[in-house]
Design a protein around this motif. Structure first.
Motif, PDB file in Angstrom:
ATOM      1  N   VAL A 124      -5.930  51.110  58.331  1.00  0.00           N
ATOM      2  CA  VAL A 124      -6.435  50.911  59.696  1.00  0.00           C
ATOM      3  C   VAL A 124      -5.707  51.845  60.660  1.00  0.00           C
ATOM      4  N   CYS A 125      -4.390  51.958  60.524  1.00  0.00           N
ATOM      5  CA  CYS A 125      -3.629  52.869  61.385  1.00  0.00           C
ATOM      6  C   CYS A 125      -4.090  54.315  61.194  1.00  0.00           C
ATOM      7  N   GLY A 126      -4.366  54.691  59.951  1.00  0.00           N
ATOM      8  CA  GLY A 126      -4.833  56.049  59.674  1.00  0.00           C
ATOM      9  C   GLY A 126      -6.194  56.324  60.276  1.00  0.00           C
ATOM     10  N   VAL A 127      -7.108  55.377  60.166  1.00  0.00           N
ATOM     11  CA  VAL A 127      -8.452  55.554  60.729  1.00  0.00           C
ATOM     12  C   VAL A 127      -8.388  55.625  62.252  1.00  0.00           C
ATOM     13  N   VAL A 128      -7.611  54.736  62.872  1.00  0.00           N
ATOM     14  CA  VAL A 128      -7.487  54.752  64.335  1.00  0.00           C
ATOM     15  C   VAL A 128      -6.880  56.079  64.799  1.00  0.00           C
ATOM     16  N   THR A 129      -5.858  56.564  64.104  1.00  0.00           N
ATOM     17  CA  THR A 129      -5.245  57.842  64.458  1.00  0.00           C
ATOM     18  C   THR A 129      -6.251  58.981  64.336  1.00  0.00           C
ATOM     19  N   ALA A 130      -7.016  59.008  63.257  1.00  0.00           N
ATOM     20  CA  ALA A 130      -8.009  60.069  63.063  1.00  0.00           C
ATOM     21  C   ALA A 130      -9.078  60.026  64.153  1.00  0.00           C
ATOM     22  N   VAL A 131      -9.550  58.834  64.499  1.00  0.00           N
ATOM     23  CA  VAL A 131     -10.570  58.700  65.544  1.00  0.00           C
ATOM     24  C   VAL A 131     -10.016  59.156  66.889  1.00  0.00           C
ATOM     25  N   LEU A 132      -8.787  58.755  67.211  1.00  0.00           N
ATOM     26  CA  LEU A 132      -8.206  59.154  68.486  1.00  0.00           C
ATOM     27  C   LEU A 132      -7.987  60.663  68.567  1.00  0.00           C
ATOM     28  N   ARG A 133      -7.673  61.285  67.442  1.00  0.00           N
ATOM     29  CA  ARG A 133      -7.484  62.741  67.441  1.00  0.00           C
ATOM     30  C   ARG A 133      -8.825  63.476  67.554  1.00  0.00           C
TER      31      ARG A 133
END
Length: 110
Positions: free
Chosen positions: A13-22
């Motif tokens: 979840v942290c990885g997906v949120v980081t990718a979306v925010l980037r």
């Protein structure tokens, strides 16, 4: 749910949120489209505002009444400013100030 599964899902979840925010700025402001004036304004004032807020946060618990009277903090701040004016390198100035502060509180004012 096992602890391993929970940890795995948390990392995912942290990885997906980081990718979306980037990716979000590239989706909102494509290459051919002009950047809105508000975003241009924020990009010019936010770095200074964030740095000011960080300085205030770092100095919020400094006591000028009790020894060492905030001397290590203010010496480190002076070092950051001087190194930045001298070399114009943010990373070098912050690293130098941090190292000086650590030496001051661990060795000099301990």
């Amino acid at each position: 749910m096992s602890m391993e599964l929970h940890s795995f899902l948390l990392v995912m979840v942290c990885g997906v949120v980081t990718a979306v925010l980037r990716a979000l700025p590239f989706l909102l402001f494509p290459a051919g489209k002009e950047t809105p004036p508000l975003i241009r304004y924020l990009s010019s004032v936010l770095p200074s505002a964030v740095m000011g807020m960080l300085v205030v946060y770092c100095l919020k618990s400094v006591s000028i009444i009790k020894a060492p009277h905030g001397l290590p903090e203010f010496l480190a701040i002076a070092a950051v400013v001087l190194v930045h004016k001298w070399k114009h390198n943010t990373l070098l100035s912050i690293l130098g100030g941090t190292l000086l502060y650590m030496v001051l509180v661990q060795v000099v004012f301990s």
